[in-house]
Design a protein around this motif. Structure first.
Motif, PDB file in Angstrom:
ATOM      1  N   MET A  31       0.816  -1.209   0.000  1.00  0.00           N
ATOM      2  CA  MET A  31       0.000   0.000   0.000  1.00  0.00           C
ATOM      3  C   MET A  31       0.851   1.261   0.000  1.00  0.00           C
ATOM      4  SD  MET A  31      -1.596  -0.235   3.868  1.00  0.00           S
ATOM      5  CE  MET A  31      -2.873   0.972   3.540  1.00  0.00           C
ATOM      6  N   ASP A  32       0.249   2.373  -0.458  1.00  0.00           N
ATOM      7  CA  ASP A  32       0.937   3.658  -0.443  1.00  0.00           C
ATOM      8  C   ASP A  32       0.928   4.222   0.974  1.00  0.00           C
ATOM      9  OD1 ASP A  32       1.058   3.276  -3.098  1.00  0.00           O
ATOM     10  OD2 ASP A  32      -0.230   4.969  -3.673  1.00  0.00           O
ATOM     11  N   ALA A  33       1.929   5.019   1.265  1.00  0.00           N
ATOM     12  CA  ALA A  33       2.041   5.584   2.613  1.00  0.00           C
ATOM     13  C   ALA A  33       1.559   7.018   2.659  1.00  0.00           C
ATOM     14  CB  ALA A  33       3.487   5.491   3.082  1.00  0.00           C
ATOM     15  N   ASP A  34       0.808   7.437   1.651  1.00  0.00           N
ATOM     16  CA  ASP A  34       0.384   8.835   1.614  1.00  0.00           C
ATOM     17  C   ASP A  34      -1.085   9.007   2.003  1.00  0.00           C
ATOM     18  OD1 ASP A  34      -0.846   7.700  -0.534  1.00  0.00           O
ATOM     19  OD2 ASP A  34      -0.024   9.042  -2.039  1.00  0.00           O
ATOM     20  N   GLY A  35      -1.717   7.927   2.462  1.00  0.00           N
ATOM     21  CA  GLY A  35      -3.105   8.013   2.898  1.00  0.00           C
ATOM     22  C   GLY A  35      -4.108   7.797   1.785  1.00  0.00           C
ATOM     23  N   GLN A  36      -3.623   7.562   0.568  1.00  0.00           N
ATOM     24  CA  GLN A  36      -4.565   7.355  -0.542  1.00  0.00           C
ATOM     25  C   GLN A  36      -5.187   5.965  -0.502  1.00  0.00           C
ATOM     26  OE1 GLN A  36      -2.187   9.078  -4.050  1.00  0.00           O
ATOM     27  NE2 GLN A  36      -4.277   9.815  -4.309  1.00  0.00           N
ATOM     28  N   ASP A  37      -4.468   5.036   0.078  1.00  0.00           N
ATOM     29  CA  ASP A  37      -5.008   3.684   0.240  1.00  0.00           C
ATOM     30  C   ASP A  37      -5.440   3.527   1.693  1.00  0.00           C
ATOM     31  OD1 ASP A  37      -4.202   3.254  -2.358  1.00  0.00           O
ATOM     32  OD2 ASP A  37      -2.312   2.321  -1.781  1.00  0.00           O
ATOM     33  N   GLU A  41     -13.026   3.499  -2.099  1.00  0.00           N
ATOM     34  CA  GLU A  41     -12.934   4.863  -2.601  1.00  0.00           C
ATOM     35  C   GLU A  41     -11.539   5.377  -2.359  1.00  0.00           C
ATOM     36  OE1 GLU A  41     -15.677   7.963  -1.451  1.00  0.00           O
ATOM     37  OE2 GLU A  41     -17.325   6.557  -1.778  1.00  0.00           O
ATOM     38  N   ARG A  42     -10.886   5.817  -3.421  1.00  0.00           N
ATOM     39  CA  ARG A  42      -9.534   6.308  -3.260  1.00  0.00           C
ATOM     40  C   ARG A  42      -9.560   7.755  -2.795  1.00  0.00           C
ATOM     41  NH1 ARG A  42      -4.258   4.859  -4.337  1.00  0.00           N
ATOM     42  NH2 ARG A  42      -2.933   6.372  -5.412  1.00  0.00           N
ATOM     43  N   HIS A  43      -8.899   8.002  -1.676  1.00  0.00           N
ATOM     44  CA  HIS A  43      -8.860   9.354  -1.118  1.00  0.00           C
ATOM     45  C   HIS A  43      -7.805  10.203  -1.805  1.00  0.00           C
ATOM     46  CE1 HIS A  43     -11.424   8.080   2.147  1.00  0.00           C
ATOM     47  NE2 HIS A  43     -10.622   7.063   2.374  1.00  0.00           N
ATOM     48  N   GLY A  44      -7.786  11.471  -1.407  1.00  0.00           N
ATOM     49  CA  GLY A  44      -6.683  12.341  -1.817  1.00  0.00           C
ATOM     50  C   GLY A  44      -5.493  12.088  -0.904  1.00  0.00           C
ATOM     51  N   ARG A  45      -4.372  12.663  -1.232  1.00  0.00           N
ATOM     52  CA  ARG A  45      -3.181  12.541  -0.392  1.00  0.00           C
ATOM     53  C   ARG A  45      -3.374  13.230   0.942  1.00  0.00           C
ATOM     54  NH1 ARG A  45       2.020  12.423  -1.059  1.00  0.00           N
ATOM     55  NH2 ARG A  45       2.629  10.967  -2.657  1.00  0.00           N
ATOM     56  N   ASN A  46      -2.743  12.708   2.000  1.00  0.00           N
ATOM     57  CA  ASN A  46      -2.755  13.401   3.290  1.00  0.00           C
ATOM     58  C   ASN A  46      -2.051  14.740   3.182  1.00  0.00           C
ATOM     59  OD1 ASN A  46      -4.110  11.444   4.623  1.00  0.00           O
ATOM     60  ND2 ASN A  46      -2.317  10.475   5.521  1.00  0.00           N
TER      61      ASN A  46
HETATM   62 MG    MG Z   1      -0.387   8.736  -3.892  1.00  0.00          MG
END
Ligand code: MG
Ligand code: UDP
Length: 309
Positions: free
Chosen positions: A90-96, A193-198
């Motif tokens: 998973m990505d570490a930017d909060g998108q997942d 639902e894919r969020h935006g970046r933190n």
């Molecule tokens: Mg990202």
């Protein structure tokens, strides 16, 4: 045990809030968990933050790559060092969102080897990114023989069988989504639902995206090469017809002009087609070259994992 693989590239501003949501999710799990951070040559203070997390919890591990190798390779480095029998990318930017993990785990219990997360909505991403992504996935699906799921990133959970399969694929061009699809076994999806970046900005510049797209296409399709061949045949045919027509107008019709424009058109057209063909062949040859050089995929500068190499 579950291994969570987190590639990190300049995530200092969003990491804390992501880790809070991840940790609150992990404490609910009954399985053992290890978290592997891969610092992919961040130029900010991400590594310091990562080391702090690792100091506070002995289930947390990190790999600090010697420079920025790119997301796919960072993830590969994590997979290579994961000990869990289930592995989450998973990505570490909060998108997942970590809240999808239990759902994926539950699906896996039903006997699946891979459960990937399918995006039903993408927030806060530029229209251009969404459009190029959707075009690319459609194109890729048309020209490859394997079914690479659309609207999915690398956010997924997979078991040991898949990881061992991946380790048998030593290619230097990593396109994990495609490689995992190629492996087969039982795969399914859950929607999210894919969020935006933190915080922060995307590390996937358009340059990196085009690179990934070309790796994906050349790794999983020979159609571009065939296109070069086909266009060669088509041009040869047109050329042959032109010869017939020239002879016809010279000797039968007896009308012929010094044909500057037709000559120019032919030269430019054929030149273009030839360069295109050479370019396509070049894309493949450069990748063969990368594989023949056989350099390591990545180098580790620092880690708290005991390496046995
Ligand atoms: Mg990202
Ligand atoms: N990332 C990385 N190396 C890179 C670019 C990105 O390890 O060269 C990481 C990044 O920190 C994040 C994940 O890969 O955890 C996804 O990247 P990003 O969010 O920039 O891509 P996007 O979500 O915009 O496609």
């Amino acid at each position: 045990m579950i291994s969570i693989i987190l590639p990190i590239y300049n995530e200092q501003d969003g990491l804390a809030s992501f880790m809070r949501s991840l940790e609150s999710e992990l404490t609910k799990l009954k399985e053992d968990v290890e978290v592997i951070f891969i610092n992919d040559g961040s130029t900010d203070d991400s590594l310091v933050l990562v080391k702090n997390y690792c100091d506070s919890n002995n289930r947390y591990k990190y790999l600090d790559l010697s420079r920025n190798f790119g997301h796919q390779i960072a993830v590969t480095a994590g997979i290579d060092h994961a000990l869990g029998d289930k592995i989450v990318l998973m990505d570490a930017d909060g998108q997942d969102p970590p809240s999808v993990i239990p759902e994926m785990l539950a699906k896996m219990e039903e006997g699946y080897d891979v459960v990937y997360a399918k995006r039903i909505k993408r927030q806060e991403e530029s229209l251009l990114k969404k459009m190029t992504a959707s075009f690319f996935y459609k194109l890729l699906n048309k020209i490859t023989s394997i079914e690479i799921p659309v609207d999915t990133g690398d956010f997924r959970i997979m078991n040991r069988k898949i990881v061992e399969g991946l380790k048998k694929m030593p290619e230097k061009q990593r396109y994990l989504r495609g490689q995992i699809a190629w492996l087969g076994y039982k795969q399914t999806s859950v929607s999210y639902e894919r969020h935006g970046r933190n915080a922060g900005t995307t590390g996937y510049t358009y340059r990196k995206m085009i690179h990934l797209a070309l790796d994906a296409i050349t790794s999983f399709s020979n159609l571009p090469l065939r296109l070069a061949t086909i266009s060669g045949f088509v041009c040869a045919l047109i050329g042959f017809l032109l010869i017939l027509y020239t002879l016809y107008s010279r000797f039968i019709l007896q009308v012929y002009e010094p044909g500057w424009s037709s000559l120019m058109i032919t030269i430019v057209f054929l030149g273009g087609i030839q360069l295109m063909g050479i370019g396509i062949i070049g894309e493949y040859i450069s990748r063969i070259n990368d594989n023949v050089k056989n350099r390591p995929l990545y180098l580790i500068a620092e880690t708290n994992i005991t390496l046995n190499a």
